[in-house]
Design a protein around this motif. Structure first.
Motif, PDB file in Angstrom:
ATOM      1  N   LYS A  19       0.827  -1.200   0.000  1.00  0.00           N
ATOM      2  CA  LYS A  19       0.000   0.000   0.000  1.00  0.00           C
ATOM      3  C   LYS A  19       0.869   1.262   0.000  1.00  0.00           C
ATOM      4  O   LYS A  19       2.001   1.245   0.469  1.00  0.00           O
ATOM      5  N   PHE A  20       0.314   2.331  -0.548  1.00  0.00           N
ATOM      6  CA  PHE A  20       0.934   3.668  -0.496  1.00  0.00           C
ATOM      7  C   PHE A  20       2.315   3.729  -1.144  1.00  0.00           C
ATOM      8  O   PHE A  20       3.184   4.495  -0.728  1.00  0.00           O
ATOM      9  N   THR A  77       3.130   4.980  -3.799  1.00  0.00           N
ATOM     10  CA  THR A  77       3.367   6.226  -4.541  1.00  0.00           C
ATOM     11  C   THR A  77       4.199   7.201  -3.705  1.00  0.00           C
ATOM     12  O   THR A  77       4.764   8.149  -4.240  1.00  0.00           O
ATOM     13  N   PHE A  78       4.310   6.949  -2.387  1.00  0.00           N
ATOM     14  CA  PHE A  78       5.097   7.815  -1.507  1.00  0.00           C
ATOM     15  C   PHE A  78       6.557   7.370  -1.512  1.00  0.00           C
ATOM     16  O   PHE A  78       6.857   6.179  -1.394  1.00  0.00           O
ATOM     17  N   GLU A  79       7.454   8.329  -1.632  1.00  0.00           N
ATOM     18  CA  GLU A  79       8.882   8.018  -1.714  1.00  0.00           C
ATOM     19  C   GLU A  79       9.392   7.295  -0.468  1.00  0.00           C
ATOM     20  O   GLU A  79      10.224   6.396  -0.563  1.00  0.00           O
ATOM     21  N   LYS A  80       8.911   7.698   0.704  1.00  0.00           N
ATOM     22  CA  LYS A  80       9.358   7.047   1.947  1.00  0.00           C
ATOM     23  C   LYS A  80       8.969   5.573   1.939  1.00  0.00           C
ATOM     24  O   LYS A  80       9.755   4.697   2.335  1.00  0.00           O
ATOM     25  N   ARG A  81       7.764   5.266   1.482  1.00  0.00           N
ATOM     26  CA  ARG A  81       7.325   3.878   1.421  1.00  0.00           C
ATOM     27  C   ARG A  81       8.144   3.093   0.398  1.00  0.00           C
ATOM     28  O   ARG A  81       8.545   1.959   0.647  1.00  0.00           O
ATOM     29  N   LYS A  82       8.414   3.708  -0.741  1.00  0.00           N
ATOM     30  CA  LYS A  82       9.237   3.040  -1.760  1.00  0.00           C
ATOM     31  C   LYS A  82      10.605   2.687  -1.191  1.00  0.00           C
ATOM     32  O   LYS A  82      11.123   1.585  -1.392  1.00  0.00           O
ATOM     33  N   LYS A  83      11.203   3.642  -0.473  1.00  0.00           N
ATOM     34  CA  LYS A  83      12.531   3.445   0.104  1.00  0.00           C
ATOM     35  C   LYS A  83      12.516   2.299   1.111  1.00  0.00           C
ATOM     36  O   LYS A  83      13.399   1.435   1.107  1.00  0.00           O
ATOM     37  N   ASP A  84      11.505   2.281   1.975  1.00  0.00           N
ATOM     38  CA  ASP A  84      11.411   1.232   2.992  1.00  0.00           C
ATOM     39  C   ASP A  84      11.277  -0.151   2.357  1.00  0.00           C
ATOM     40  O   ASP A  84      11.933  -1.108   2.781  1.00  0.00           O
TER      41      ASP A  84
END
Length: 238
Positions: free
Chosen positions: A53-54, A56-63
């Motif tokens: 989920k989510f 599209t957010f850079e922080k989530r992609k990084k994690d």
């Protein structure tokens, strides 16, 4: 997700293409089987659906990308036994035989699919300053599992059940019933690259993640010992 997989693999190839296998499977599950945690099973990385989920957010992609890199290392050590032995020994863990877990500990042991080899010990000074073998076993603080229903149950499972201590192992390979707090001396061998110290494979996977995703050679947060470990791991996996 495909974009993240490709991106993470490209980063790994810059460090060592040997880490990647010809085929890796990605499996989506409810996450309920392992407390919504990523894990590996043979050549598959298993991802709980909530992690998709989510994105599209850079922080989530990084994690997610960093976690994928961590999981790739677990698959590498599973299928490269000689290299696994070398990597574990870099942080002070060596295989012993026999390795005997008493029923009292087995009853409360928490399984970790990525730390499937339990018979590795690290030699540390005990409270009397005598060098002693210790095993890092994930165990529960309580003898009975009450489930994760409701907020209290979920909170207790994540933060109340896990007992982050270690068990001494005698000369016969018998694990003691008595656990002890992880002594600070352990970090002289394992470093402090991550606080995720749940066994040698997890420590190495976290170090590999740092190697791939950070400018660790110039990062002041890593100690001299941390950088020694990262340098040695890079040499082993090249």
């Amino acid at each position: 997700m495909t974009e993240l997989l490709i991106h993470s693999q490209n980063k790994i190839r810059k460090i060592s293409p040997n880490i990647l296998r010809d085929t890796v499977y990605i499996v989506k599950t409810t996450g309920k089987e392992e407390f919504n945690a990523y894990y590996t099973n043979q050549e598959a990385i298993v991802i709980p659906k909530k992690e998709l989920k989510f994105l599209t957010f850079e922080k989530r992609k990084k994690d997610v990308e960093e976690t994928l890199i961590h999981e790739y290392l677990h698959i590498y050590t599973r299928y490269n036994i000689k290299k696994r032995e070398e990597l574990y020994s870099l942080i002070g863990f060596n295989k012993i035989s026999p390795f005997l877990i008493p029923p009292e500990i087995e009853k409360i042991r928490i399984t970790n699919p990525d730390n499937y080899e339990l018979d590795y010990v690290i030699k540390l000074p005990n409270e009397k300053n005598v060098m002693t073998n210790y095993a890092m076993l994930l165990t529960s603080k309580y003898p009975k599992y009450d489930g994760t229903k409701g907020f209290i149950g979920a909170f207790s499972t994540l933060f109340g059940y896990l007992d982050e201590q270690i068990y001494s192992v005698n000369e016969k390979g018998e694990v003691s019933n008595n656990k002890v707090e992880i002594p600070k001396s352990v970090y002289e061998k394992t470093g402090k690259i991550s606080s995720y110290n749940y066994g040698p494979d997890e420590i190495i996977a976290e170090a590999f993640k740092a190697m791939v995703t950070t400018d660790w050679e110039n990062n002041k947060k890593y100690s001299k010992r941390d950088k020694e470990i990262l340098t040695q791991i890079k040499e082993v996996i090249k």
